[in-house]
Design an enzyme around this catalytic site. Structure first.
Site, PDB file in Angstrom:
ATOM      1  N   ARG A  10     -12.410  49.073  12.516  1.00 39.90           N
ATOM      2  CA  ARG A  10     -12.574  49.573  11.151  1.00 39.90           C
ATOM      3  C   ARG A  10     -13.974  50.162  10.916  1.00 39.90           C
ATOM      4  O   ARG A  10     -14.112  51.204  10.280  1.00 39.90           O
ATOM      5  CB  ARG A  10     -12.355  48.402  10.192  1.00 39.90           C
ATOM      6  CG  ARG A  10     -12.213  48.768   8.735  1.00 39.90           C
ATOM      7  CD  ARG A  10     -12.166  47.507   7.878  1.00 39.90           C
ATOM      8  NE  ARG A  10     -11.212  46.521   8.336  1.00 39.90           N
ATOM      9  CZ  ARG A  10      -9.930  46.472   7.949  1.00 39.90           C
ATOM     10  NH1 ARG A  10      -9.476  47.333   7.073  1.00 39.90           N
ATOM     11  NH2 ARG A  10      -9.121  45.543   8.425  1.00 39.90           N
ATOM     12  N   ARG A  32      -1.570  50.103   3.711  1.00 35.42           N
ATOM     13  CA  ARG A  32      -2.542  49.046   3.402  1.00 35.42           C
ATOM     14  C   ARG A  32      -2.454  48.527   1.971  1.00 35.42           C
ATOM     15  O   ARG A  32      -2.519  47.316   1.753  1.00 35.42           O
ATOM     16  CB  ARG A  32      -3.965  49.494   3.732  1.00 35.42           C
ATOM     17  CG  ARG A  32      -4.163  49.834   5.217  1.00 35.42           C
ATOM     18  CD  ARG A  32      -5.613  50.049   5.587  1.00 35.42           C
ATOM     19  NE  ARG A  32      -6.367  48.817   5.469  1.00 35.42           N
ATOM     20  CZ  ARG A  32      -7.167  48.510   4.475  1.00 35.42           C
ATOM     21  NH1 ARG A  32      -7.383  49.370   3.496  1.00 35.42           N
ATOM     22  NH2 ARG A  32      -7.768  47.352   4.440  1.00 35.42           N
ATOM     23  N   CYS A  35      11.443  54.732  -1.996  1.00 35.33           N
ATOM     24  CA  CYS A  35      12.287  53.918  -2.873  1.00 35.33           C
ATOM     25  C   CYS A  35      12.013  52.441  -2.680  1.00 35.33           C
ATOM     26  O   CYS A  35      12.822  51.691  -2.119  1.00 35.33           O
ATOM     27  CB  CYS A  35      13.749  54.249  -2.620  1.00 35.33           C
ATOM     28  SG  CYS A  35      14.079  55.967  -3.005  1.00 35.33           S
TER      29      CYS A  35
END
Ligand SMILES: *Cc1c(COP(=O)(O)O)cnc(C)c1O
Length: 423
Positions: free
Chosen positions: A280, A316, A348
Site C-alpha cells: 500500500r 474497498r 445491483c
C-alpha cells in the site's frame, strides 16, 4: 499526492490531463503515476540504506505489468503470494534473486515452481509446508532458501479483516514452535534456513505495534543464535499505513523514514539482510480511479450521485468500510457550496455505495470524479460482477501516457465459457 494536481482548473496526473485520458480511453479507468511509484519506493529504500536491505513490493496491492516494470527497473524486489504472481513478477523483469514468496496455503505445485525458479526466499508458514517443501526440493535436487514467518501475537489497530499478527489469525507459526522447528529445518537436506519473518497487518498508522514486533523478532534472532543456529535475514513484512483523508492529521501513517529508523535501531550491525514488503505504501497514493457521473438522482431524503464505476471496480469501501477522497476532475469554484451526496455505483447491491452524505461541490451529469488513493488494492480486487468488463489501467510518466491494460471486449469476456454439447 503532489503528482495529482489541478492545472488550469483540471486535475492532472503528472503533466497529463485526466479529462484527456477520459476522452481517449472512456470511463471508468485506473490511472497511475510513475513518478509517485518511484518516489515511494526510493523513500523506503533510502530509509533502510543504513544496512544491507531489500525492499520487496507486495504485488498483491497492484500487479499491473507496467507498474511492476517501473519498480523492477528501479531495483526493487517483490513479494508474491501465488505462483501466478511469481510468473507475473518474472515476466515484468524482477530477477529471481529479488523475489520473496509469502502465503499460508502454497500448494506443492506452487512450491515446485518457486524452487525451480530459484527465488530469493520462501516464507514458510507452517510445519507441514516445511515438510512438503523439503520433499519438493529434494525431488528436484535443489535447495530452497526459506524464512519462517512467525506469528508475533501483536495486535494492531486496523480493520479486523486486515489484522494478521494475532494468535487467532491464520498467519504465521506460533512463537513457541519456532526454535525447535528452526533447529529441525537447519539439518534438512534441500532446505537452506535464512531467517525469520513477520507481517502483522495492513494500514497500520502507528509505529508502536511495529516496535513490539521488531523487539520480538530481535529477541528471537538472539535466542536462535545462542543455540548455535545461523540467522542471516529478517523479513519485517509490510503494513505501513497511508493517509486516505487529506487534512486529517491523525489519519497520517508513520513516515517511512521513522519506520526505517526503527528497523535500523533494532537490526543494524547484526549481520542481517533486512527485507521489508510494503504494498500500500508504494502503490496506494500512486493511483486513482476515474469515473463519470451517470445520473443525479434526487430522493426524498438524499441526493444520489450515480457513477459509472461500481463496487466491482473498487471494492474497498464496501469490503472494509474504507474511505476514499472523491475529487471533481474540474476544480470547483473557490466559494462553491458543499452539498451532501450519497455516492453510489450501478451494481445491483445496496453495498455498492462508495460514500454516504459526502460533502462535495455541485456536480452535474457527465462530470468526471476521481477516487484518490486507489492505486493499492483497487484494480487487483476488481471483478466482472454484473457483467461489467474490467476497467482499463493507464500509466502516466511526465507528459506521456499509455494504456497498460486495455478494456476487454464483450466477446473476450465470455471467451472462456462454453456450453456442453449435451445441453
Ligand atoms: C499484504 C501483505 C503485505 C503488504 O501489506 P501492505 O499493507 O500493503 O504493505 C506484505 N507482506 C505480506 C506477507 C502480506 O500478506
Amino acid at each position: 499526492m503532489d503528482h495529482f494536481c489541478y492545472h488550469n482548473g483540471v486535475l492532472h496526473v503528472e503533466d497529463v490531463s485526466v479529462e484527456a485520458i477520459a476522452a481517449e480511453v472512456g470511463t471508468p479507468f485506473y490511472v497511475y503515476s510513475r513518478a509517485t511509484l518511484l518516489r515511494h519506493y526510493e523513500v523506503m529504500r533510502d530509509a533502510l540504506s543504513g544496512t544491507d536491505s531489500l525492499v520487496c513490493f507486495a504485488m498483491k496491492a497492484n500487479s499491473n505489468k507496467a507498474v511492476l516494470s517501473v519498480l523492477a527497473a528501479a531495483g526493487a524486489g517483490v513479494d508474491v503470494v501465488s505462483a501466478g504472481e511469481m510468473h507475473m513478477a518474472l515476466a515484468a523483469g524482477f530477477p529471481a534473486n529479488r523475489i520473496v514468496f509469502s502465503g499460508v496455503g502454497k500448494t506443492r505445485a506452487e512450491l515446485e515452481a518457486a524452487v525451480r525458479a530459484g527465488i530469493h526466499q520462501i516464507n514458510v508458514e507452517s510445519e507441514n509446508e516445511l515438510y512438503t517443501l523439503a520433499e519438493v526440493a529434494r525431488g528436484l535436487g535443489k535447495r530452497a532458501a526459506i524464512a519462517f514467518r512467525v506469528n508475533p501475537d501483536v495486535g494492531v489497530d486496523t480493520h479486523e479483516k486486515i489484522a494478521t499478527g494475532r494468535k487467532e489469525n491464520k498467519f504465521g507459526i506460533d512463537w513457541e514452535r519456532i526454535v525447535p522447528l528452526y533447529q529441525l529445518a537447519s539439518g534438512m537436506p534441500g532446505i537452506d534456513v535464512k531467517g525469520i519473518g513477520v507481517h502483522i497487518g495492513s494500514q497500520i498508522l502507528d509505529l508502536v505495534p511495529f516496535r513490539r514486533a521488531f523487539e520480538r523478532v530481535r529477541d528471537l534472532v538472539a535466542t536462535l543464535r545462542a543455540s548455535g543456529l545461523k540467522v542471516e535475514r529478517v523479513d519485517l513484512g509490510g503494513g505501513m499505513g497511508i493517509p486516505y483523508r487529506r487534512n486529517i492529521n491523525d489519519q497520517v501513517g508513520p513516515e517511512p523514514r521513522d519506520y526505517g529508523a526503527l528497523a535500523l535501531e533494532h537490526f543494524r550491525g547484526m549481520g542481517l539482510q533486512v527485507i521489508c514488503e510494503p504494498g500500500r505504501l508504494i502503490a496506494g497514493n500512486a493511483g486513482m480511479l476515474v469515473s463519470r457521473v451517470v445520473y443525479i438522482k434526487k430522493g426524498e431524503t438524499r441526493t444520489f450521485l450515480v457513477l459509472d464505476a461500481g463496487q466491482n471496480d473498487l471494492i474497498r469501501p464496501t469490503l472494509y468500510d474504507a474511505y476514499h477522497e472523491i475529487i471533481p476532475v474540474h476544480q470547483a469554484d473557490a466559494g462553491a457550496p458543499l452539498l451532501p451526496f450519497d455516492v453510489v455505483g450501478p451494481v445491483c447491491e445496496t453495498g455498492d455505495t462508495f460514500a454516504r452524505q459526502r460533502r462535495l461541490p455541485p456536480l452535474e451529469e457527465g462530470d468526471l470524479v476521481a477516487f484518490a488513493t486507489a492505486g493499492a488494492y483497487g484494480a487487483v480486487m476488481s471483478s466482472t460482477y454484473n457483467g461489467r468488463p474490467l476497467v482499463p489501467e493507464v500509466l502516466v510518466s511526465g507528459d506521456r501516457m499509455a494504456v497498460v491494460r486495455r478494456r476487454p471486449t464483450l466477446e473476450e469476456m465470455t471467451a472462456l465459457e462454453s456450453v456442453p454439447d449435451w445441453l
